[in-house]
Design a protein around this motif. Sequence first.
Motif, PDB file in Angstrom:
ATOM      1  N   THR A  14       3.194  -6.792   3.492  1.00  0.00           N
ATOM      2  CA  THR A  14       3.253  -6.741   2.046  1.00  0.00           C
ATOM      3  C   THR A  14       2.050  -5.917   1.392  1.00  0.00           C
ATOM      4  OG1 THR A  14       4.380  -8.621   2.165  1.00  0.00           O
ATOM      5  CG2 THR A  14       3.410  -8.387   0.222  1.00  0.00           C
ATOM      6  N   ASN A  15       2.229  -5.281   0.412  1.00  0.00           N
ATOM      7  CA  ASN A  15       1.029  -4.599  -0.296  1.00  0.00           C
ATOM      8  C   ASN A  15       0.641  -5.177  -1.442  1.00  0.00           C
ATOM      9  OD1 ASN A  15      -0.711  -2.863  -1.314  1.00  0.00           O
ATOM     10  ND2 ASN A  15       0.557  -1.308  -1.763  1.00  0.00           N
ATOM     11  N   ASP A  16      -0.597  -6.225  -1.233  1.00  0.00           N
ATOM     12  CA  ASP A  16      -1.135  -6.975  -2.095  1.00  0.00           C
ATOM     13  C   ASP A  16      -2.049  -6.454  -2.800  1.00  0.00           C
ATOM     14  OD1 ASP A  16      -2.473  -7.269  -0.043  1.00  0.00           O
ATOM     15  OD2 ASP A  16      -3.078  -9.302  -0.265  1.00  0.00           O
ATOM     16  N   THR A  17      -2.330  -5.207  -2.668  1.00  0.00           N
ATOM     17  CA  THR A  17      -3.571  -4.465  -3.135  1.00  0.00           C
ATOM     18  C   THR A  17      -3.133  -3.620  -4.505  1.00  0.00           C
ATOM     19  OG1 THR A  17      -3.106  -2.008  -2.186  1.00  0.00           O
ATOM     20  CG2 THR A  17      -4.496  -3.913  -1.018  1.00  0.00           C
ATOM     21  N   HIS A  18      -4.019  -3.014  -5.224  1.00  0.00           N
ATOM     22  CA  HIS A  18      -3.639  -2.409  -6.605  1.00  0.00           C
ATOM     23  C   HIS A  18      -3.456  -1.135  -6.286  1.00  0.00           C
ATOM     24  CE1 HIS A  18      -4.882  -6.061  -8.930  1.00  0.00           C
ATOM     25  NE2 HIS A  18      -5.948  -6.230  -8.112  1.00  0.00           N
ATOM     26  N   LEU A  39       4.137   1.882   0.539  1.00  0.00           N
ATOM     27  CA  LEU A  39       4.303   0.823  -0.299  1.00  0.00           C
ATOM     28  C   LEU A  39       3.387   0.959  -1.558  1.00  0.00           C
ATOM     29  CD1 LEU A  39       3.850  -1.648   2.647  1.00  0.00           C
ATOM     30  CD2 LEU A  39       6.126  -1.002   1.610  1.00  0.00           C
ATOM     31  N   HIS A  40       4.116   0.781  -2.622  1.00  0.00           N
ATOM     32  CA  HIS A  40       3.582   0.548  -4.099  1.00  0.00           C
ATOM     33  C   HIS A  40       3.022  -0.733  -4.168  1.00  0.00           C
ATOM     34  CE1 HIS A  40       4.915   4.584  -5.598  1.00  0.00           C
ATOM     35  NE2 HIS A  40       5.906   4.326  -4.804  1.00  0.00           N
ATOM     36  N   PRO A  41       2.145  -1.011  -4.829  1.00  0.00           N
ATOM     37  CA  PRO A  41       1.585  -2.368  -4.949  1.00  0.00           C
ATOM     38  C   PRO A  41       2.709  -3.507  -5.298  1.00  0.00           C
ATOM     39  CG  PRO A  41       0.162  -1.066  -6.249  1.00  0.00           C
ATOM     40  CD  PRO A  41       1.443  -0.001  -5.961  1.00  0.00           C
ATOM     41  N   GLY A  42       2.769  -4.501  -4.541  1.00  0.00           N
ATOM     42  CA  GLY A  42       3.582  -5.582  -4.792  1.00  0.00           C
ATOM     43  C   GLY A  42       4.850  -5.297  -3.777  1.00  0.00           C
ATOM     44  N   GLU A  43       4.820  -4.177  -3.211  1.00  0.00           N
ATOM     45  CA  GLU A  43       6.226  -3.930  -2.112  1.00  0.00           C
ATOM     46  C   GLU A  43       5.866  -4.425  -0.856  1.00  0.00           C
ATOM     47  OE1 GLU A  43       8.274  -0.306  -4.343  1.00  0.00           O
ATOM     48  OE2 GLU A  43       7.015   0.274  -2.524  1.00  0.00           O
ATOM     49  N   LYS A  56       2.182   0.042  17.721  1.00  0.00           N
ATOM     50  CA  LYS A  56       1.081   0.280  17.287  1.00  0.00           C
ATOM     51  C   LYS A  56       1.306   0.923  16.089  1.00  0.00           C
ATOM     52  CE  LYS A  56      -1.903   0.304  21.028  1.00  0.00           C
ATOM     53  NZ  LYS A  56      -3.135  -0.624  20.879  1.00  0.00           N
ATOM     54  N   TYR A  57       0.533   0.322  14.884  1.00  0.00           N
ATOM     55  CA  TYR A  57       0.706   1.059  13.470  1.00  0.00           C
ATOM     56  C   TYR A  57      -0.768   1.491  12.958  1.00  0.00           C
ATOM     57  CZ  TYR A  57       5.375  -1.072  13.640  1.00  0.00           C
ATOM     58  OH  TYR A  57       6.391  -1.700  14.152  1.00  0.00           O
ATOM     59  N   ALA A  58      -0.656   2.274  12.123  1.00  0.00           N
ATOM     60  CA  ALA A  58      -1.643   2.766  11.098  1.00  0.00           C
ATOM     61  C   ALA A  58      -1.298   2.397   9.607  1.00  0.00           C
ATOM     62  CB  ALA A  58      -2.058   4.227  11.271  1.00  0.00           C
ATOM     63  N   LEU A  59      -2.111   1.470   9.067  1.00  0.00           N
ATOM     64  CA  LEU A  59      -2.085   1.232   7.654  1.00  0.00           C
ATOM     65  C   LEU A  59      -3.220   1.935   6.935  1.00  0.00           C
ATOM     66  CD1 LEU A  59      -0.536  -1.219   9.283  1.00  0.00           C
ATOM     67  CD2 LEU A  59      -0.297  -2.088   7.108  1.00  0.00           C
ATOM     68  N   LYS A  60      -2.886   2.476   5.964  1.00  0.00           N
ATOM     69  CA  LYS A  60      -3.679   3.139   5.084  1.00  0.00           C
ATOM     70  C   LYS A  60      -3.446   3.184   3.644  1.00  0.00           C
ATOM     71  CE  LYS A  60      -5.667   7.913   4.039  1.00  0.00           C
ATOM     72  NZ  LYS A  60      -5.295   9.430   4.187  1.00  0.00           N
ATOM     73  N   THR A  61      -4.780   2.650   3.022  1.00  0.00           N
ATOM     74  CA  THR A  61      -4.901   2.594   1.438  1.00  0.00           C
ATOM     75  C   THR A  61      -6.042   3.377   1.010  1.00  0.00           C
ATOM     76  OG1 THR A  61      -4.822   0.922  -0.277  1.00  0.00           O
ATOM     77  CG2 THR A  61      -5.930   0.297   1.527  1.00  0.00           C
ATOM     78  N   ARG A  62      -5.913   4.203   0.270  1.00  0.00           N
ATOM     79  CA  ARG A  62      -6.972   5.033  -0.266  1.00  0.00           C
ATOM     80  C   ARG A  62      -7.523   6.084   1.037  1.00  0.00           C
ATOM     81  NH1 ARG A  62     -10.216   4.318  -5.314  1.00  0.00           N
ATOM     82  NH2 ARG A  62      -8.929   3.724  -6.856  1.00  0.00           N
ATOM     83  N   SER A  63      -8.710   5.747   1.071  1.00  0.00           N
ATOM     84  CA  SER A  63      -9.267   6.652   2.523  1.00  0.00           C
ATOM     85  C   SER A  63      -9.404   5.692   3.668  1.00  0.00           C
ATOM     86  CB  SER A  63     -10.347   7.091   2.282  1.00  0.00           C
ATOM     87  OG  SER A  63     -11.558   6.194   1.677  1.00  0.00           O
ATOM     88  N   ARG A  64      -9.186   4.197   3.280  1.00  0.00           N
ATOM     89  CA  ARG A  64      -9.223   3.259   4.382  1.00  0.00           C
ATOM     90  C   ARG A  64      -7.924   3.222   5.250  1.00  0.00           C
ATOM     91  NH1 ARG A  64     -10.535  -2.209   1.460  1.00  0.00           N
ATOM     92  NH2 ARG A  64      -8.539  -1.362   0.572  1.00  0.00           N
ATOM     93  N   VAL A  65      -8.259   3.302   6.657  1.00  0.00           N
ATOM     94  CA  VAL A  65      -7.394   3.281   7.630  1.00  0.00           C
ATOM     95  C   VAL A  65      -7.429   2.053   8.735  1.00  0.00           C
ATOM     96  CG1 VAL A  65      -6.136   4.320   9.347  1.00  0.00           C
ATOM     97  CG2 VAL A  65      -6.958   5.329   7.645  1.00  0.00           C
ATOM     98  N   ALA A  66      -6.332   1.219   9.069  1.00  0.00           N
ATOM     99  CA  ALA A  66      -6.540   0.212  10.042  1.00  0.00           C
ATOM    100  C   ALA A  66      -5.545   0.372  11.045  1.00  0.00           C
ATOM    101  CB  ALA A  66      -6.350  -1.296   9.426  1.00  0.00           C
ATOM    102  N   ASN A  67      -5.994   0.751  12.194  1.00  0.00           N
ATOM    103  CA  ASN A  67      -5.160   0.850  13.533  1.00  0.00           C
ATOM    104  C   ASN A  67      -4.765  -0.621  13.779  1.00  0.00           C
ATOM    105  OD1 ASN A  67      -6.078   3.179  12.888  1.00  0.00           O
ATOM    106  ND2 ASN A  67      -5.887   4.110  14.935  1.00  0.00           N
ATOM    107  N   VAL A  68      -3.719  -0.925  13.991  1.00  0.00           N
ATOM    108  CA  VAL A  68      -3.234  -2.360  14.286  1.00  0.00           C
ATOM    109  C   VAL A  68      -2.302  -2.250  15.601  1.00  0.00           C
ATOM    110  CG1 VAL A  68      -3.672  -3.077  11.959  1.00  0.00           C
ATOM    111  CG2 VAL A  68      -1.476  -2.735  12.743  1.00  0.00           C
ATOM    112  N   THR A  69      -2.180  -3.346  16.528  1.00  0.00           N
ATOM    113  CA  THR A  69      -1.477  -3.639  17.498  1.00  0.00           C
ATOM    114  C   THR A  69      -0.439  -4.824  17.001  1.00  0.00           C
ATOM    115  OG1 THR A  69      -2.693  -2.694  19.125  1.00  0.00           O
ATOM    116  CG2 THR A  69      -0.835  -3.996  19.860  1.00  0.00           C
TER     117      THR A  69
END
Length: 125
Positions: A14-18, A39-43, A56-69
């Motif tokens: 869930t994208n809980d960011t702005h 994902l738009h905010p709230g989606e 394995k996924y990469a989640l990105k918001t703005r320039s921040r990226v989190a590689n997750v398992t």
Amino acid sequence: MPGATQYEVLLDFTNDTHDCATVQLQRDYGRGTGAIVLLHPGESVTLVLDAGTAYKYALKTRSRVANVTARAWRDVRCSVSQLFPSGASPHTAHSSTPSEPLRPVQGITVDQLWRDMRFCIWNDA
């Protein structure tokens, strides 16, 4: 724990960011590569996974990226903001010790936090 019968679990991001965020599959799991979900905010997006299998996924918001398992034995809900703790280094996953990776929720491990400035239109350095 694993049993003789294979079953599926749901992973909900869930994208809980702005800001908008993306979820990208990092490997080909027999479904086609390069799939990205915006994902738009709230989606949110719900992914169907085989229980106990590592994805394995990469989640990105703005320039921040989190590689997750993701490796779960039951349904998991994860908010995008949980993957980017405040004060975390952009180069390595924030943890209390180097051998202890960030696990924001059961079944999700943040392998690496980093910045991707290649296509960034925001100034959030």
